[in-house]
Design an enzyme around this catalytic site. Sequence first.
Site, short mmCIF file in Angstrom:
data_model
loop_
_atom_site.label_atom_id
_atom_site.label_comp_id
_atom_site.label_asym_id
_atom_site.label_seq_id
_atom_site.Cartn_x
_atom_site.Cartn_y
_atom_site.Cartn_z
N ASP A 27 -20.42 -0.56 -38.03
CA ASP A 27 -21.87 -0.36 -37.97
C ASP A 27 -22.47 -1.11 -36.80
O ASP A 27 -23.51 -1.75 -36.93
CB ASP A 27 -22.52 -0.78 -39.30
CG ASP A 27 -23.95 -0.25 -39.43
OD1 ASP A 27 -24.31 0.70 -38.71
OD2 ASP A 27 -24.71 -0.80 -40.25
N PHE A 36 -28.95 -4.20 -47.40
CA PHE A 36 -28.35 -4.92 -48.52
C PHE A 36 -29.02 -6.26 -48.82
O PHE A 36 -28.84 -6.81 -49.88
CB PHE A 36 -26.86 -5.15 -48.26
CG PHE A 36 -26.12 -3.88 -48.03
CD1 PHE A 36 -25.91 -2.99 -49.06
CD2 PHE A 36 -25.66 -3.54 -46.76
CE1 PHE A 36 -25.25 -1.79 -48.86
CE2 PHE A 36 -25.00 -2.34 -46.54
CZ PHE A 36 -24.80 -1.46 -47.59
N GLY A 37 -29.76 -6.75 -47.86
CA GLY A 37 -30.37 -8.05 -48.11
C GLY A 37 -31.50 -8.33 -47.13
O GLY A 37 -31.63 -7.65 -46.11
N ASP A 73 -34.95 -7.41 -42.56
CA ASP A 73 -34.83 -6.76 -43.86
C ASP A 73 -33.83 -5.64 -43.72
O ASP A 73 -34.14 -4.59 -43.19
CB ASP A 73 -36.20 -6.24 -44.30
CG ASP A 73 -36.17 -5.73 -45.73
OD1 ASP A 73 -35.16 -5.93 -46.42
OD2 ASP A 73 -37.17 -5.10 -46.14
N VAL A 121 -33.24 -11.28 -44.67
CA VAL A 121 -32.75 -12.46 -43.96
C VAL A 121 -33.93 -13.38 -43.64
O VAL A 121 -34.98 -12.93 -43.18
CB VAL A 121 -32.02 -12.04 -42.66
CG1 VAL A 121 -31.51 -13.25 -41.92
CG2 VAL A 121 -30.88 -11.08 -42.97
#
Length: 474
Positions: free
Chosen positions: A126, A16-17, A13, A19
């Site tokens: 990142d 942005f999304g 988690d 998985v």
Amino acid sequence: MMERYKLIKEVGDGTFGCVWRAINKETGEVVAIKKMKKKYYSWEECVNLREVKSLRKMSHPNIVKLKEVIRENDILYFVFEYMEWNLYQLMKDREKLFSEAEVRNWCFQVFQGLTYMHQRGYFHRDLKPENLLVTKDIIKIADFGLAREINSQPPYTEYVSTRWYRAPEVLLQSYLYSSKVDMWAMGAIMAELFTLRPLFPGISEADEIYKICSVIGSPTKDSWADGLCLARDINYQFPQFSGVHLSVLVPSASNDAISLMTSLCSWDPSKRPTAAEALQHPFFQSCFYVPPSLRSRVAVARTPPSARTRGALEQQSAKRHSGAFTTSKLTSNYPSPKLHASLSTGVQRKLDLVDQLCANSYVFVVKDMSKNDKSLKSSVKQPRYRPPGKNSPTSTNKGKTGRGVLEATEKLANMTLGSRRQSVGQPRHSPMKTGVQCPPMKAGVQWNSGSGDMFLRHAQDIQHGRTYSRKVVG
Ligand SMILES: Nc1ncnc2c1ncn2[C@@H]1O[C@H](COP(=O)(O)OP(=O)(O)OP(=O)(O)O)[C@@H](O)[C@H]1O
């Protein structure tokens, strides 16, 4: 479109999304599907996403493959090749240290992926253990949500990178950072792989700089003249530390590993090696390239690296294929007494190999020749570092396991360095204050004058309530 896939289990988690592990019903292939949290009302919006723009262009064995992008009912899905673990999951409950061979194998591959990416004009921004995905002995770079084209126009003002791996130039609000931010992150990640603890576990941005100073020593005119200017620009004064030799903090690492981590964690970005240069470091002297013709014969264990014995795979593979390699031992252009003169031509060969990689070949460390692997002798004696209080790994997002740092905690933590240090009984040093004045407001910089001291924070982080949480399901 999406009915072709059966979602099996949520495995991650992110910001942005979330998985999911899923199966392609037609082919039986296991994939990872990232369902974006934001809605997308047109394709135009989607194709402009960095993740789409950057990943679409990249094809490399150490970069996670984007297979498909689906937009259905205004929801955007990315279909990726599936990877079993991320590096954080492999580290978090581990008691025994990884062998140097394992660390070397992973780093060698990540630097290959970074070389490819940086040479194609992208940097990740990142990198962190959660974004390095592992299946068997293969590691791949994932999460290109923040990837940026190197020749895109500065200033870069938006949120960049998880704090613990964030380069000093970003912490100091430089708008001109480069692919060297990825090299800094790799230095911090490499040290963490050796110790199973983050090297710079700052609980706020100010504390992050404090931690960096306490480890590598405060920057000087010689080590980072530009940094002193950056700090002056924002009226920041570095706490004064002389630093510690990394071998004290990472006792299980060999001299070569220490030397590489030290150069990666240089204050001055220009003093950090590029990814291609890192591959030339003596630490990777024992790394071999396996040509595609031998790939299928390379032994790949069924268990994750964490469960295997030291260098077992490498030794096994090397034995199996001894004498069969079409390329010879790779050497380094780093000055090292270890280097044998007869190997000097290997530098070009190694660079050639990097080129071959770009043709989507496969690179692997097959043999660990290090005589210096201290990791077997060491085990983790102290409990692993955990962020304090609420930031425990079990208290993050939706109750899932992670190393989250909650925003409220972070705001508290952003109190003045001097007063906070004193209050927690760690008066090792208080940053010198010179009648603190507010610097001129800059785009993307938030000035907290309430405490009479400053902290660094991107305005966007506050506006969108974005935390720097580490959200890992596992
Ligand atoms: N291809 C994949 N295979 C398996 N697991 C994956 C894959 N991609 C991502 N994950 C898991 O999901 C997690 C979150 O994914 P990702 O980092 O892409 O999301 P994000 O929203 O961009 O997160 P972040 O908060 O790091 O920006 C990863 O840490 C990883 O554990």
